[in-house]
Structure formats: structure tokens, C-alpha cells
Motif scaffolding. Structure first.
Motif, PDB file in Angstrom:
ATOM      1  N   ILE A 178      -2.442   1.837   5.362  1.00  0.00           N
ATOM      2  CA  ILE A 178      -3.111   2.860   5.181  1.00  0.00           C
ATOM      3  C   ILE A 178      -3.757   3.514   6.128  1.00  0.00           C
ATOM      4  N   ILE A 179      -4.577   2.567   6.990  1.00  0.00           N
ATOM      5  CA  ILE A 179      -5.191   3.355   8.257  1.00  0.00           C
ATOM      6  C   ILE A 179      -4.288   4.163   9.070  1.00  0.00           C
ATOM      7  N   ASP A 180      -3.091   3.539   9.313  1.00  0.00           N
ATOM      8  CA  ASP A 180      -2.214   4.370  10.094  1.00  0.00           C
ATOM      9  C   ASP A 180      -1.867   5.517   9.515  1.00  0.00           C
ATOM     10  N   GLY A 181      -1.681   5.728   8.054  1.00  0.00           N
ATOM     11  CA  GLY A 181      -1.553   6.797   7.468  1.00  0.00           C
ATOM     12  C   GLY A 181      -2.611   7.949   7.783  1.00  0.00           C
ATOM     13  N   ILE A 182      -3.860   7.329   7.441  1.00  0.00           N
ATOM     14  CA  ILE A 182      -4.894   8.169   7.725  1.00  0.00           C
ATOM     15  C   ILE A 182      -5.076   8.940   8.907  1.00  0.00           C
ATOM     16  N   GLU A 183      -4.808   8.206  10.044  1.00  0.00           N
ATOM     17  CA  GLU A 183      -4.746   8.455  11.527  1.00  0.00           C
ATOM     18  C   GLU A 183      -3.702   9.566  11.759  1.00  0.00           C
ATOM     19  N   GLN A 184      -2.586   9.223  11.014  1.00  0.00           N
ATOM     20  CA  GLN A 184      -1.409  10.188  11.385  1.00  0.00           C
ATOM     21  C   GLN A 184      -1.527  11.463  10.392  1.00  0.00           C
ATOM     22  N   GLY A 185      -2.463  11.736   9.464  1.00  0.00           N
ATOM     23  CA  GLY A 185      -2.893  12.791   8.842  1.00  0.00           C
ATOM     24  C   GLY A 185      -1.849  12.931   7.555  1.00  0.00           C
ATOM     25  N   GLU A 186      -1.426  11.679   7.307  1.00  0.00           N
ATOM     26  CA  GLU A 186      -0.292  11.743   6.054  1.00  0.00           C
ATOM     27  C   GLU A 186      -1.163  11.356   4.814  1.00  0.00           C
ATOM     28  N   ILE A 187      -2.234  10.668   4.989  1.00  0.00           N
ATOM     29  CA  ILE A 187      -3.244  10.115   3.823  1.00  0.00           C
ATOM     30  C   ILE A 187      -4.740  10.822   3.970  1.00  0.00           C
ATOM     31  N   LYS A 188      -5.255  11.235   2.875  1.00  0.00           N
ATOM     32  CA  LYS A 188      -6.476  11.711   2.745  1.00  0.00           C
ATOM     33  C   LYS A 188      -7.517  10.798   3.402  1.00  0.00           C
ATOM     34  N   ASP A 189      -8.462  11.458   4.083  1.00  0.00           N
ATOM     35  CA  ASP A 189      -9.560  10.642   4.732  1.00  0.00           C
ATOM     36  C   ASP A 189     -10.438   9.830   3.495  1.00  0.00           C
ATOM     37  N   GLU A 190      -9.966   9.251   2.592  1.00  0.00           N
ATOM     38  CA  GLU A 190     -10.892   8.714   1.702  1.00  0.00           C
ATOM     39  C   GLU A 190     -11.430   7.386   2.166  1.00  0.00           C
ATOM     40  N   ASN A 191     -12.026   6.650   1.377  1.00  0.00           N
ATOM     41  CA  ASN A 191     -12.570   5.284   1.557  1.00  0.00           C
ATOM     42  C   ASN A 191     -11.179   4.311   1.706  1.00  0.00           C
ATOM     43  N   VAL A 192     -10.912   3.676   2.737  1.00  0.00           N
ATOM     44  CA  VAL A 192      -9.871   2.700   2.982  1.00  0.00           C
ATOM     45  C   VAL A 192      -9.761   1.701   1.842  1.00  0.00           C
ATOM     46  N   GLU A 193     -10.744   1.120   1.862  1.00  0.00           N
ATOM     47  CA  GLU A 193     -10.975  -0.174   1.008  1.00  0.00           C
ATOM     48  C   GLU A 193     -10.888   0.239  -0.612  1.00  0.00           C
ATOM     49  N   VAL A 194     -11.212   1.382  -0.689  1.00  0.00           N
ATOM     50  CA  VAL A 194     -10.999   1.859  -2.365  1.00  0.00           C
ATOM     51  C   VAL A 194      -9.606   2.226  -2.486  1.00  0.00           C
ATOM     52  N   ILE A 195      -8.840   2.853  -1.624  1.00  0.00           N
ATOM     53  CA  ILE A 195      -7.371   3.261  -1.736  1.00  0.00           C
ATOM     54  C   ILE A 195      -6.749   1.953  -1.709  1.00  0.00           C
ATOM     55  N   LEU A 196      -7.209   0.908  -1.037  1.00  0.00           N
ATOM     56  CA  LEU A 196      -6.481  -0.744  -0.847  1.00  0.00           C
ATOM     57  C   LEU A 196      -6.675  -1.158  -2.294  1.00  0.00           C
ATOM     58  N   PHE A 197      -7.779  -1.266  -2.644  1.00  0.00           N
ATOM     59  CA  PHE A 197      -8.228  -1.956  -3.933  1.00  0.00           C
ATOM     60  C   PHE A 197      -7.325  -1.126  -5.160  1.00  0.00           C
ATOM     61  N   SER A 198      -7.390   0.167  -5.078  1.00  0.00           N
ATOM     62  CA  SER A 198      -6.939   0.784  -6.368  1.00  0.00           C
ATOM     63  C   SER A 198      -5.468   0.582  -6.394  1.00  0.00           C
ATOM     64  N   MET A 199      -4.703   0.529  -5.362  1.00  0.00           N
ATOM     65  CA  MET A 199      -3.218   0.345  -5.216  1.00  0.00           C
ATOM     66  C   MET A 199      -2.729  -1.102  -5.750  1.00  0.00           C
ATOM     67  N   LEU A 200      -3.455  -2.044  -5.093  1.00  0.00           N
ATOM     68  CA  LEU A 200      -3.343  -3.580  -5.302  1.00  0.00           C
ATOM     69  C   LEU A 200      -3.582  -3.907  -6.633  1.00  0.00           C
ATOM     70  N   SER A 201      -4.785  -3.296  -7.284  1.00  0.00           N
ATOM     71  CA  SER A 201      -4.907  -3.489  -8.430  1.00  0.00           C
ATOM     72  C   SER A 201      -4.000  -3.268  -9.473  1.00  0.00           C
ATOM     73  N   THR A 202      -3.443  -2.050  -9.248  1.00  0.00           N
ATOM     74  CA  THR A 202      -2.304  -1.518 -10.364  1.00  0.00           C
ATOM     75  C   THR A 202      -0.843  -2.503  -9.996  1.00  0.00           C
ATOM     76  N   LEU A 203      -0.778  -2.764  -8.846  1.00  0.00           N
ATOM     77  CA  LEU A 203       0.434  -3.476  -8.582  1.00  0.00           C
ATOM     78  C   LEU A 203       0.361  -4.777  -8.978  1.00  0.00           C
ATOM     79  N   ARG A 204      -0.816  -5.414  -8.778  1.00  0.00           N
ATOM     80  CA  ARG A 204      -0.873  -6.922  -9.055  1.00  0.00           C
ATOM     81  C   ARG A 204      -0.668  -7.085 -10.797  1.00  0.00           C
TER      82      ARG A 204
END
Lengths: 189, 189
Positions: free
Chosen positions: B132-158
DNA sequence: ATCGCAAACTAACAACTGTTAGTTTTTTTA
DNA sequence: TAAAAAAACTAACAGTTGTTAGTTTGCGAT
């Protein structure tokens, strides 16, 4: 939560233990020891282990039910309503993370209150689903699979209790806003 | 899963029971009855109740670890990698939903294998976060809070294991695609 | 037929479970 | 300060727990 009465202290401590090990793995002796008393003394305040679980889970479930009813009564677009739902989950989870753990993982041990709990959950999910369906019909929400949208949002919101306690630097409103942005607008640029 | 050996039959049945009631609430007598034998007979095939749980959870955890390593070795954008992660979760959850339940809700009962499990989980989450951090640095992913993105995706997948078994009409690839669209592009128009 | 073995069985164990009964201590009230 | 109420205690219960020991059963290979 409010630890005014001894009964409340017991319930709050129980919720904390249930979060760590689950309802079935926590014994009345564990709970008593955590409170500095003997197991038998618990029964001056509570009826049974089962009643503790019911108290924890049903009070939260009813809070969600009431919150959803308020949201449905308000005027507002579907997206607006979804944002209110996100806020509702963040608020409840941050006020009572331990109880949310019990609701999420121990609801199947509710015994004679199980049907009541399931009916509350079912109604809640139906209301949530209908908001999404409305949004799609109104053109506010993409025409993706309704069940996948519902499941995805609900999974994230139901897991908040796992995550809020260890990220206390983020305040409630910031978290709500950040979640809204990600769940509704996605993450790609 | 493969019920070739008696041991495997036992483990698969155990996972199914653990899904319904949780590890602590399932007794060896429950498990034996479900298999049509007596509790003592189980011990001709398995070492202990604890060993069953370890087998269920660690085999899946190692599957995730291997899957993540493959994804990291491939060339590909961050978004592409996230899509592969989604596919990994859908695949594993649909092949072994019962085991995923144990992994999600009973990992804390792993006793002497707990540290190992937590180290696998930690590594997995760190890899996920770095993508996710890579994606933000590369401009592919919006500069939102990394932890919230991670948490949101992982919660759904889990949580997929809760949801896949009751929506069998949707096939794996359709589900992956639908989830990708929603998790990555959001739901608003 | 019989040997070898996998897989079942019965019986039992020591520890632990939620809960009750009866009693004593502590705190609050009048 | 004495009475009343709240909250703790000890002791015990009947049932359940994971697991072990020793034995029997059914079956494919010799």
C-alpha cells in the motif's frame, strides 16, 4: 461504559476477558480472580454466566437497532445514510470495544436469547441492504453486486473493535471521515 | 480439503464444529459423536485437541505466507498486487471456509504455537502494508491513511469465510472481480 | 487359517466446570 | 451505635473435561 454498580463492574470485566479468550474459555473463577473475589461471590450480583453474555451482547445490539432507526427517519441521500452508519459503528466500537468482541464472536452462545439476537441482526442487515439498493436505483451508487457491497462494508465496520483500541492517536471523527472516504470513494487515483 | 486418511477426516470435521461453536466449546466427545465413534478412539489418529487446532490454523497461515511471497516476487504495479492478494484470500477461503473460521477466531488458543502464528501474521501484514505504501508513493493509490486502508481491506478479506458458503451461486472469479472493483474503486458514482 | 495392524471399544482418572447453601464480614442507614 | 443491607467468604455438589490404559474387533496379506 459506566462501572457505577458492582454488577456493571463485573459485566465490564467479563467483556474484557471474553475479548481475550472467548466466552467458553473464560471460567467464573477467572472472572472472580480478575475482580479480586471468589467465584461464588459473583452470584450476589449476577444470575448466571449466560446472563452476563446476554447483557453484553443485547445492549449493544439494541444500540445498533436504535441507531439505524434514527438514520432511517432522517431525510438524506443514500450516501449520506451510509456515512451515518459508519459513524454509528465507529462511535459504538470506540465506546465499548470489548463488548463488540463478544457480539462478533460469541453470539452463538446466547442460548434462549439467540433467536432475538438473530432477528435484530437480520433486521439491521436488511435495512442496510435497502439503503444500498436505494442508492443504486437513485444513481448515487455504482451498479455493483449489492451483496458484495453490503458484505464488504459490514465486514470492515464489524471489525472496528479489533483495531480502534490500538490506534488511539486517531480520534473518532478523523477515523469516521477516513473510513467514509475509503469505503465510498475507494483507494485508486 | 482431502479426507483421504482418517486423521484428515477428523481434522476436517473438527474445523466444521469449531466454526459453529468455537474451539473451546467443542468437546472431544462432540467431535467423536459427529464422526460416529467414541472420544477415546480419536487418540488412535491425533495427539491432542490442541494438535488439531494447530494443524488447522498453521496449514492455512503457511498457505497465506507462501501466496504472499509469490505475489512479491512477481513484477506488477501495487494495484495489481492488491488484486492478487484479493484473489489469494478468495481462493483459500472458498477452499477451506471452516479452517478460516478457526484461524480468525481461535488463534489465541494456540498455546505453544501462538508465537509462531503471530510472527507469520505480522510478516503478512507488514508485506501488505508495504504494498500500500509503495502504491501511494507511486501515485497509484490515494494518499489516505495507510492503516485505515490496510485495516479496511484486511477486515473484508478475513471475513470472506463467513460469507462465501452461503452465496454459492457466485463463482470464485466473479467474486474476486467484484471485490476488487469495490475495494479499489469504491462504490460512489 | 492365521498373523499383523489399524481402528474401534470400555473403563477410569484427576482436574475443572457453573452453581448453590449457609455463614461471616463490611458498609450504609437510621 | 445498632439495625439492615450489601458483598464477601467457605465448602460442597453433580456434571463435564481431555486424556490414558488396556482390550477387542474387522480386515487384508501371508
Amino acid at each position: 461504559m459506566k462501572p457505577e454498580t458492582r454488577k456493571n463492574e463485573i459485566i465490564i470485566k467479563a467483556a474484557a476477558l471474553f475479548k481475550d479468550k472467548g466466552y467458553s474459555a473464560v471460567t467464573m473463577r477467572d472472572l472472580a480472580t480478575a475482580l479480586g473475589i471468589k467465584a461464588a461471590s459473583l452470584y450476589n450480583h449476577i444470575d448466571s454466566k449466560q446472563a452476563i453474555l446476554q447483557d453484553i451482547i443485547l445492549s449493544i445490539a439494541e444500540e445498533f437497532t436504535a441507531g439505524m432507526e434514527t438514520i432511517l427517519q432522517d431525510e438524506g441521500s443514500s450516501i449520506n445514510r451510509l456515512n451515518q452508519i459508519i459513524q454509528l459503528h465507529v462511535t459504538i466500537a470506540s465506546r465499548n470495544a470489548d463488548g463488540m468482541a463478544a457480539l462478533n464472536t460469541d453470539w452463538m452462545h446466547l442460548e434462549n436469547k439467540l433467536d432475538y439476537y438473530l432477528s435484530l441482526r437480520d433486521t439491521y442487515e436488511n435495512n442496510f441492504r435497502n439503503i444500498i439498493i436505494d442508492g443504486i436505483e437513485q444513481g448515487e451508487i455504482k451498479d455493483e453486486n449489492v451483496e458484495v457491497i453490503l458484505f464488504s462494508m459490514l465486514s470492515t465496520l464489524r471489525s472496528l473493535y479489533l483495531w480502534i483500541p490500538k490506534k488511539e492517536d486517531l480520534n473518532i471523527d478523523q477515523l469516521s471521515d477516513s473510513l467514509s472516504a475509503i469505503l465510498i470513494s475507494g483507494i485508486n487515483t
